[in-house]
Design a protein around this motif. Structure first.
Motif, PDB file in Angstrom:
ATOM      1  N   THR A 264      46.304  35.293  21.754  1.00 55.19           N
ATOM      2  CA  THR A 264      46.196  36.581  22.451  1.00 55.19           C
ATOM      3  C   THR A 264      47.320  36.740  23.463  1.00 55.19           C
ATOM      4  O   THR A 264      47.940  37.813  23.566  1.00 55.19           O
ATOM      5  CB  THR A 264      44.829  36.687  23.151  1.00 55.19           C
ATOM      6  N   VAL A 265      47.595  35.677  24.207  1.00 53.91           N
ATOM      7  CA  VAL A 265      48.696  35.713  25.180  1.00 53.91           C
ATOM      8  C   VAL A 265      50.028  35.936  24.467  1.00 53.91           C
ATOM      9  O   VAL A 265      50.852  36.763  24.883  1.00 53.91           O
ATOM     10  CB  VAL A 265      48.728  34.419  26.008  1.00 53.91           C
ATOM     11  N   ASN A 266      50.253  35.211  23.378  1.00 57.36           N
ATOM     12  CA  ASN A 266      51.506  35.365  22.623  1.00 57.36           C
ATOM     13  C   ASN A 266      51.709  36.810  22.175  1.00 57.36           C
ATOM     14  O   ASN A 266      52.815  37.348  22.241  1.00 57.36           O
ATOM     15  CB  ASN A 266      51.502  34.450  21.391  1.00 57.36           C
ATOM     16  N   ILE A 267      50.628  37.427  21.715  1.00 50.74           N
ATOM     17  CA  ILE A 267      50.725  38.817  21.237  1.00 50.74           C
ATOM     18  C   ILE A 267      50.960  39.779  22.399  1.00 50.74           C
ATOM     19  O   ILE A 267      51.871  40.615  22.350  1.00 50.74           O
ATOM     20  CB  ILE A 267      49.452  39.209  20.467  1.00 50.74           C
TER      21      ILE A 267
ATOM     22  N   SER B  24      48.914  26.241   7.296  1.00 50.69           N
ATOM     23  CA  SER B  24      49.194  27.667   7.502  1.00 50.69           C
ATOM     24  C   SER B  24      48.179  28.524   6.753  1.00 50.69           C
ATOM     25  O   SER B  24      47.376  28.022   5.963  1.00 50.69           O
ATOM     26  CB  SER B  24      50.611  28.019   7.025  1.00 50.69           C
ATOM     27  N   ALA B  25      48.236  29.839   7.019  1.00 39.23           N
ATOM     28  CA  ALA B  25      47.387  30.789   6.305  1.00 39.23           C
ATOM     29  C   ALA B  25      48.054  32.153   6.294  1.00 39.23           C
ATOM     30  O   ALA B  25      48.783  32.510   7.228  1.00 39.23           O
ATOM     31  CB  ALA B  25      46.012  30.891   6.962  1.00 39.23           C
TER      32      ALA B  25
ATOM     33  N   ILE C 205      44.709  41.968   7.931  1.00 42.34           N
ATOM     34  CA  ILE C 205      43.748  42.504   8.885  1.00 42.34           C
ATOM     35  C   ILE C 205      44.049  43.980   9.084  1.00 42.34           C
ATOM     36  O   ILE C 205      45.168  44.344   9.464  1.00 42.34           O
ATOM     37  CB  ILE C 205      43.812  41.769  10.242  1.00 42.34           C
ATOM     38  N   ASP C 206      43.079  44.821   8.788  1.00 43.52           N
ATOM     39  CA  ASP C 206      43.227  46.272   8.976  1.00 43.52           C
ATOM     40  C   ASP C 206      44.530  46.795   8.375  1.00 43.52           C
ATOM     41  O   ASP C 206      45.327  47.469   9.045  1.00 43.52           O
ATOM     42  CB  ASP C 206      43.124  46.620  10.468  1.00 43.52           C
ATOM     43  N   HIS C 207      44.755  46.400   7.117  1.00 45.08           N
ATOM     44  CA  HIS C 207      45.873  46.892   6.303  1.00 45.08           C
ATOM     45  C   HIS C 207      47.243  46.304   6.698  1.00 45.08           C
ATOM     46  O   HIS C 207      48.276  46.764   6.209  1.00 45.08           O
ATOM     47  CB  HIS C 207      45.954  48.427   6.329  1.00 45.08           C
ATOM     48  N   ASN C 208      47.267  45.301   7.552  1.00 46.33           N
ATOM     49  CA  ASN C 208      48.532  44.680   7.955  1.00 46.33           C
ATOM     50  C   ASN C 208      48.516  43.197   7.619  1.00 46.33           C
ATOM     51  O   ASN C 208      47.504  42.508   7.844  1.00 46.33           O
ATOM     52  CB  ASN C 208      48.772  44.871   9.455  1.00 46.33           C
ATOM     53  N   ASP C 209      49.628  42.699   7.083  1.00 47.53           N
ATOM     54  CA  ASP C 209      49.735  41.316   6.642  1.00 47.53           C
ATOM     55  C   ASP C 209      50.264  40.431   7.768  1.00 47.53           C
ATOM     56  O   ASP C 209      51.210  40.799   8.478  1.00 47.53           O
ATOM     57  CB  ASP C 209      50.674  41.204   5.440  1.00 47.53           C
ATOM     58  N   TYR C 210      49.653  39.229   7.882  1.00 47.41           N
ATOM     59  CA  TYR C 210      50.043  38.293   8.927  1.00 47.41           C
ATOM     60  C   TYR C 210      50.099  36.872   8.364  1.00 47.41           C
ATOM     61  O   TYR C 210      49.464  36.565   7.358  1.00 47.41           O
ATOM     62  CB  TYR C 210      49.057  38.324  10.096  1.00 47.41           C
ATOM     63  N   LYS C 211      50.853  36.016   9.063  1.00 47.45           N
ATOM     64  CA  LYS C 211      50.895  34.596   8.716  1.00 47.45           C
ATOM     65  C   LYS C 211      50.670  33.774   9.972  1.00 47.45           C
ATOM     66  O   LYS C 211      51.272  34.021  11.012  1.00 47.45           O
ATOM     67  CB  LYS C 211      52.236  34.212   8.083  1.00 47.45           C
ATOM     68  N   LEU C 212      49.791  32.780   9.849  1.00 52.40           N
ATOM     69  CA  LEU C 212      49.450  31.884  10.949  1.00 52.40           C
ATOM     70  C   LEU C 212      49.967  30.490  10.629  1.00 52.40           C
ATOM     71  O   LEU C 212      49.789  30.004   9.509  1.00 52.40           O
ATOM     72  CB  LEU C 212      47.928  31.850  11.126  1.00 52.40           C
ATOM     73  N   GLU C 213      50.584  29.839  11.623  1.00 55.65           N
ATOM     74  CA  GLU C 213      51.231  28.549  11.374  1.00 55.65           C
ATOM     75  C   GLU C 213      50.349  27.350  11.717  1.00 55.65           C
ATOM     76  O   GLU C 213      50.837  26.292  12.113  1.00 55.65           O
ATOM     77  CB  GLU C 213      52.545  28.469  12.154  1.00 55.65           C
TER      78      GLU C 213
ATOM     79  N   LYS D  18      54.495  39.081  15.224  1.00 53.42           N
ATOM     80  CA  LYS D  18      55.382  38.145  15.916  1.00 53.42           C
ATOM     81  C   LYS D  18      54.590  37.178  16.790  1.00 53.42           C
ATOM     82  O   LYS D  18      54.878  35.977  16.840  1.00 53.42           O
ATOM     83  CB  LYS D  18      56.389  38.917  16.768  1.00 53.42           C
ATOM     84  N   GLY D  19      53.561  37.684  17.454  1.00 56.76           N
ATOM     85  CA  GLY D  19      52.751  36.833  18.316  1.00 56.76           C
ATOM     86  C   GLY D  19      51.943  35.814  17.547  1.00 56.76           C
ATOM     87  O   GLY D  19      51.861  34.641  17.933  1.00 56.76           O
ATOM     88  N   ILE D  20      51.343  36.223  16.426  1.00 56.39           N
ATOM     89  CA  ILE D  20      50.557  35.300  15.607  1.00 56.39           C
ATOM     90  C   ILE D  20      51.446  34.254  14.948  1.00 56.39           C
ATOM     91  O   ILE D  20      51.073  33.087  14.803  1.00 56.39           O
ATOM     92  CB  ILE D  20      49.769  36.075  14.535  1.00 56.39           C
ATOM     93  N   GLY D  21      52.645  34.651  14.572  1.00 59.28           N
ATOM     94  CA  GLY D  21      53.551  33.749  13.861  1.00 59.28           C
ATOM     95  C   GLY D  21      54.276  32.768  14.755  1.00 59.28           C
ATOM     96  O   GLY D  21      55.038  31.917  14.267  1.00 59.28           O
TER      97      GLY D  21
END
Length: 450
Positions: free
Chosen positions: A67-70, A252-253, A257-265, A294-297
């Motif tokens: 959350t802070v990163n985002i 990773s994953a 979420i809500d029509h937007n693609d994300y990647k978690l490291e 950017k924050g999640i990645g």
């Protein structure tokens, strides 16, 4: 600010400067000193902040960090408690350390211990509460799950206008009416399929009629698309949805979420929930998807959350474990590893760990007996209990080594037959091990949580 608050702030900040200048620790002491001078100092320190509180059994630290990163992609002033000091004195110390830029919106994203929440909200008024989950954990401190939930509901009620952003897949978060408005996040990534939770799962009784809940989708433990066939109790509508899980590995994953693609490291289903919660906070504050992405990645591991430490050529992944549900999720994550690995399991039972170690018998250590693990090391202050549990789980004695000394554990790691090593450790054992590794030059820092 009154004279008492001014003096308290001066004492706290002075002690903080001294500790940072001449020692390596002391994250909570400045807060303790300030509180002695002015028990209401937190009310003054936090009054100009939009406060987001993250609480729950598992996932607080990573959800807070994400959350802070985002939010830092959108706002300049984002304060948090990265040392993990999540009780009242630690929160005071966090605000004492703030150096915000003037005339700009100020956020504070705070991880707060479930039992401390009501004490903190005596003095600060959060704008948003994030509830991650409630699982059986540290029975000596929290009691059963419904007792723990009541603690955080009571804490949130002291800021009745604040929104509760809760994990909608957890039945307990829909079990009570609250004075706070609520929004929910959760998974909606699979077609409905009738099923029930594993027989050894807590929290699967309907809170309205006490019948066993059924599910149309389960992610893990008692989380999922639940409903009661007897009285109609059901999962609430989700405000923030994960609608696709396209890839999940041990490191990773990738998901939507809500029509937007994300990647978690970081790996594991449980960490996707943390990313979903952080994304829900960001959407609540209208942060754009590219900034969320950017924050999640941001690939920075936090304390005990799949930190990788190299010890003489061995790539050691350090993972904090503290209760059965969290442990089983870690075991599932490890099971996705595409390479051979050795295992180290460290067990302490100090106050910060929870003095009751019976939880290890509800963890699925048996999964390791069906995995080709060439070497297992049992250690920590309760190494005998850990060794017994691993033997009962089916780990062969010729593969199992037992030791209490962390220095010896480190030396044995150097001799392990695999390049990759997973170190599963309770909280105080993580602290002790990190300090040993820092003293030996294998990592920076040590006792502090980062």
């Amino acid at each position: 600010m009154g004279i008492r608050s001014y003096i308290a702030s001066f004492v706290g900040k002075s002690s903080q400067w001294f500790l940072k200048t001449f020692t390596k620790g002391g994250s909570s002491l400045p807060g303790k000193l300030a509180l002695k001078v002015d028990p209401a100092i937190l009310d003054h320190l936090a009054k100009d902040y939009k406060v987001v509180v993250v609480t729950g059994t598992n996932g607080k630290t990573l959800t807070t960090a994400l959350t802070v990163n985002i939010l830092q992609q959108e706002f300049d002033n984002v304060l948090t408690n990265p040392t993990g000091a999540n009780m009242v004195q630690g929160i005071v110390s966090t605000f004492l350390s703030a150096k915000p830029k003037k005339e700009q919106k100020k956020f504070a994203v705070l991880e707060i211990d479930e039992a401390s929440l009501s004490k903190v909200t005596d003095f600060i008024k959060p704008e948003l509460f994030v509830f991650t989950n409630i699982f059986r954990d540290q029975m000596d401190r929290y009691g059963e799950i419904y007792t723990t939930y009541q603690m955080i509901v009571d804490g949130a009620a002291k800021s009745p206008e604040a929104t509760i952003l809760a994990n909608g897949d957890s039945p307990i978060f829909n079990s009570l009416e609250t004075v706070n408005p609520r929004k929910y996040y959760g998974f909606d990534h699979q077609a409905d399929q009738e099923q029930m939770a594993h027989y050894n799962t807590d929290g699967v009784l309907c809170p309205k009629c006490q019948h066993i809940l059924h599910y149309k989708m389960i992610t893990y433990a008692n989380l999922g698309k639940y409903y009661c066939p007897n009285c109609g109790f059901t999962r609430p509508d989700l405000d923030y949805k994960l609608t696709n899980l396209s890839n999940m590995t041990n490191t990773s994953a990738e998901f939507t979420i809500d029509h937007n693609d994300y990647k978690l490291e970081v790996g594991g289903m449980y960490n996707i929930y943390n990313a979903l919660a952080a994304t829900a906070v960001a959407e609540y504050y209208h942060v754009a998807p590219e900034k969320i992405r950017k924050g999640i990645g941001f690939d920075e591991k936090v304390f005990g959350r799949q930190e990788v430490v190299e010890i003489d050529g061995k790539k050691c992944t350090l993972v904090l474990v503290k209760n059965p549900v969290g442990l089983n999720q870690v075991i599932d994550m490890i099971g996705l590893s595409p390479y051979s690995f050795s295992l180290v399991s460290l067990l302490n039972a100090n106050y910060a760990d929870g003095t009751d170690i019976s939880w290890i018998w509800d963890g699925n250590y048996e999964a390791f007996s069906t995995t080709d693990i060439p070497k297992v090391i049992a250690g920590g202050e309760r190494h005998e209990d850990m060794t017994k549990r691993l033997k009962v789980a089916g780990i062969p004695e010729d593969k199992l080594t037992e030791t209490q000394s962390l220095d010896e554990v480190i030396e044995q790691i150097k001799q392990l037959p695999t390049e990759h090593v997973y170190i599963l450790s309770t909280y105080t054992a993580v602290l002790q091990l990190r300090k040993k590794l820092a003293d030996k030059g294998y990592m920076k820092g040590g006792m502090e949580r980062g």
